[in-house]
Design an enzyme around this catalytic site. Structure first.
Site, PDB file in Angstrom:
ATOM      1  N   MET A  67      13.009  -2.322  -1.659  1.00  0.00           N
ATOM      2  CA  MET A  67      13.207  -3.435  -0.908  1.00  0.00           C
ATOM      3  C   MET A  67      15.008  -4.439  -1.207  1.00  0.00           C
ATOM      4  SD  MET A  67      10.176  -5.642  -0.370  1.00  0.00           S
ATOM      5  CE  MET A  67       8.642  -4.518   0.701  1.00  0.00           C
ATOM      6  N   HIS A  71       3.271   6.061   0.085  1.00  0.00           N
ATOM      7  CA  HIS A  71       4.010   5.319   1.310  1.00  0.00           C
ATOM      8  C   HIS A  71       4.851   4.332  -0.280  1.00  0.00           C
ATOM      9  CE1 HIS A  71       5.953   3.519   4.032  1.00  0.00           C
ATOM     10  NE2 HIS A  71       5.450   2.400   3.678  1.00  0.00           N
ATOM     11  N   PHE A  99       6.666  -8.171   3.094  1.00  0.00           N
ATOM     12  CA  PHE A  99       5.574  -7.560   2.039  1.00  0.00           C
ATOM     13  C   PHE A  99       4.155  -7.418   2.137  1.00  0.00           C
ATOM     14  CE2 PHE A  99       8.609 -12.041   2.743  1.00  0.00           C
ATOM     15  CZ  PHE A  99       7.992 -12.046   0.798  1.00  0.00           C
ATOM     16  N   GLY A 100       3.735  -7.009   1.166  1.00  0.00           N
ATOM     17  CA  GLY A 100       2.378  -6.581   1.542  1.00  0.00           C
ATOM     18  C   GLY A 100       0.954  -8.000   1.995  1.00  0.00           C
ATOM     19  N   ASP A 160       2.521   0.296   9.776  1.00  0.00           N
ATOM     20  CA  ASP A 160       3.154   0.067   8.570  1.00  0.00           C
ATOM     21  C   ASP A 160       2.933  -1.400   8.774  1.00  0.00           C
ATOM     22  OD1 ASP A 160       3.432  -0.987   5.833  1.00  0.00           O
ATOM     23  OD2 ASP A 160       5.374   0.175   5.998  1.00  0.00           O
ATOM     24  N   GLY A 161       1.413  -1.929   7.820  1.00  0.00           N
ATOM     25  CA  GLY A 161       1.822  -4.003   7.852  1.00  0.00           C
ATOM     26  C   GLY A 161       0.373  -3.982   8.334  1.00  0.00           C
ATOM     27  N   GLY A 162      -0.563  -4.302   7.498  1.00  0.00           N
ATOM     28  CA  GLY A 162      -1.811  -5.015   8.456  1.00  0.00           C
ATOM     29  C   GLY A 162      -3.359  -3.876   8.428  1.00  0.00           C
ATOM     30  N   HIS A 165      10.571   4.409   1.838  1.00  0.00           N
ATOM     31  CA  HIS A 165      10.752   3.581   3.151  1.00  0.00           C
ATOM     32  C   HIS A 165      11.351   3.033   2.798  1.00  0.00           C
ATOM     33  CE1 HIS A 165       8.769   0.113   5.583  1.00  0.00           C
ATOM     34  NE2 HIS A 165      10.138   0.409   6.154  1.00  0.00           N
ATOM     35  N   MET A 176       7.109  -0.690  12.577  1.00  0.00           N
ATOM     36  CA  MET A 176       6.329  -1.708  11.888  1.00  0.00           C
ATOM     37  C   MET A 176       5.448  -2.816  12.313  1.00  0.00           C
ATOM     38  SD  MET A 176       7.154  -2.060   8.363  1.00  0.00           S
ATOM     39  CE  MET A 176       6.557  -3.424   8.092  1.00  0.00           C
ATOM     40  N   SER A 235       0.480   2.447   0.183  1.00  0.00           N
ATOM     41  CA  SER A 235       1.109   1.598  -0.118  1.00  0.00           C
ATOM     42  C   SER A 235       1.492   1.145  -2.164  1.00  0.00           C
ATOM     43  CB  SER A 235       1.943   0.786   0.822  1.00  0.00           C
ATOM     44  OG  SER A 235       2.917   0.076   0.022  1.00  0.00           O
ATOM     45  N   MET A 275      13.607  -0.387   2.903  1.00  0.00           N
ATOM     46  CA  MET A 275      14.124  -1.694   3.574  1.00  0.00           C
ATOM     47  C   MET A 275      15.658  -2.380   3.161  1.00  0.00           C
ATOM     48  SD  MET A 275      10.379  -2.983   3.870  1.00  0.00           S
ATOM     49  CE  MET A 275       9.975  -1.564   2.946  1.00  0.00           C
ATOM     50  N   ASP A 281       7.677   1.839  -1.171  1.00  0.00           N
ATOM     51  CA  ASP A 281       8.483   0.694  -0.047  1.00  0.00           C
ATOM     52  C   ASP A 281       9.244   0.259  -1.112  1.00  0.00           C
ATOM     53  OD1 ASP A 281       7.479   0.071   2.393  1.00  0.00           O
ATOM     54  OD2 ASP A 281       5.236  -0.468   1.053  1.00  0.00           O
ATOM     55  N   GLY A 338      -1.323  -0.841   2.054  1.00  0.00           N
ATOM     56  CA  GLY A 338      -1.304  -1.251   0.728  1.00  0.00           C
ATOM     57  C   GLY A 338      -2.175  -2.354   0.333  1.00  0.00           C
ATOM     58  N   SER A 339      -2.791  -3.675   0.711  1.00  0.00           N
ATOM     59  CA  SER A 339      -3.163  -4.686  -0.349  1.00  0.00           C
ATOM     60  C   SER A 339      -5.001  -4.406   0.514  1.00  0.00           C
ATOM     61  CB  SER A 339      -3.698  -5.572   0.502  1.00  0.00           C
ATOM     62  OG  SER A 339      -3.297  -5.129   2.270  1.00  0.00           O
TER      63      SER A 339
HETATM   64  C1  DX5 Z   1       6.258  -4.165   4.337  1.00  0.00           C
HETATM   65  C2  DX5 Z   1       5.397  -2.811   3.942  1.00  0.00           C
HETATM   66  C3  DX5 Z   1       4.512  -2.251   3.470  1.00  0.00           C
HETATM   67  C4  DX5 Z   1       3.054  -2.938   2.880  1.00  0.00           C
HETATM   68  C5  DX5 Z   1       2.292  -3.340   3.206  1.00  0.00           C
HETATM   69  O1  DX5 Z   1       7.337  -5.100   4.095  1.00  0.00           O
HETATM   70  O2  DX5 Z   1       6.723  -1.816   4.670  1.00  0.00           O
HETATM   71  O3  DX5 Z   1       3.788  -1.287   3.141  1.00  0.00           O
HETATM   72  O4  DX5 Z   1       3.233  -2.413   1.662  1.00  0.00           O
HETATM   73  O5  DX5 Z   1       1.103  -4.154   2.777  1.00  0.00           O
HETATM   74  P1  DX5 Z   1       0.018  -3.809   3.417  1.00  0.00           P
HETATM   75  O6  DX5 Z   1      -1.041  -2.917   3.831  1.00  0.00           O
HETATM   76  O7  DX5 Z   1      -1.201  -5.080   2.143  1.00  0.00           O
HETATM   77  O8  DX5 Z   1       0.009  -5.032   5.216  1.00  0.00           O
HETATM   78 ZN    ZN Z   2       6.821  -0.353   4.703  1.00  0.00          ZN
END
Ligand code: DX5
Ligand code: ZN
Length: 215
Positions: free
Chosen positions: A36, A32, A142-143, A174-176, A65, A136, A7, A67, A34, A196-197
């Site tokens: 927002m 990916h 947020f990442g 997606d997420g964590g 994606h 999700m 991401s 949002m 994102d 992402g992170s």
């Molecule tokens: C959150 C995003 C994710 C985000 C994931 O709203 O949709 O794609 O970048 O970040 P990590 O992998 O750090 O949870």
């Molecule tokens: Zn995403």
């Protein structure tokens, strides 16, 4: 097929081109992206200019994606900007079926995203129409947040429903997502892992290699 889709949200935007070329050199084929709007989610991230500019130098599949509220207002514009997969949130669409059709008419792959608290039943009458479901596994916005453990069960239930209908719909989580929970997410039935992170923080190449051993 299993994919790791890094991401862009956690990339270093002052060195975005460099960061993306590290991905491509390490055989990453899906990115990916994102988007927002500060309404559907609290943050504002990026939009058309960035997608258009990285599109010129990348052959990765752009998994966009959205949002954003009422995404039907913008799907055509994201399609023109270079998206390959366009994912909209079920919670953000008043006429979800119509928006899915709109994306498919543009010749793009269509994904539907569900927030952690949204039941799978919203997919009952559209599952056959979508290429991908994005679950999700954190609340969007947020990442760097922690994976919500009850989501494993949701992934499993969705994979069973897809199989019962004889489909082979992709399930993206997606997420964590980190190397440490990748095996469990794949076993539950996900096949596209957004990270992402866990990809962009630290050494990108080493992080990718750690994931690739598990895919
Ligand atoms: C959150 C995003 C994710 C985000 C994931 O709203 O949709 O794609 O970048 O970040 P990590 O992998 O750090 O949870
Ligand atoms: Zn995403």
């Amino acid at each position: 097929m299993n994919y790791l889709a890094p991401s862009i949200l956690s990339a270093d935007f002052s060195r975005l081109g460099e960061n993306l070329s590290v991905l491509e050199k390490n055989d990453i084929t899906m990115l990916h992206v994102d988007v927002m709007d500060g309404m559907f989610v609290p943050s504002i991230s990026l939009g058309f200019p960035i997608i258009e500019s990285i599109r010129k130098n990348s052959s990765m599949i752009f998994d966009v994606h959205l949002m954003i509220k009422e995404p039907e207002r913008y799907v055509e514009r994201f399609s023109e900007s270079g998206a390959d997969i366009i994912t909209v949130h079920a919670e953000a669409c008043l006429h979800l079926h119509r928006t899915i059709e709109q994306i498919k008419q543009l010749g793009k792959k269509c994904g539907v995203a569900l927030n952690p608290a949204t039941p799978l039943s919203v997919l009952d009458y559209v599952l056959e129409d979508v290429d991908m479901v994005l679950l999700m596994t954190v609340n969007p916005g947020f990442g760097g947040q922690a994976f919500i453990p009850t989501m494993y069960e949701k992934i499993k239930t969705l994979r069973n429903r897809i199989a019962e209908r004889g489909l082979d719909t992709d399930i993206e989580v997606d997420g964590g997502i980190k190397a440490s929970n990748t095996k469990k997410a794949l076993e539950a039935g996900a096949n596209i892992l957004v990270a992402g992170s866990a990809v962009f923080w630290g050494n990108i190449e080493e992080n990718i290699k750690e994931f690739q051993k598990l895919l």
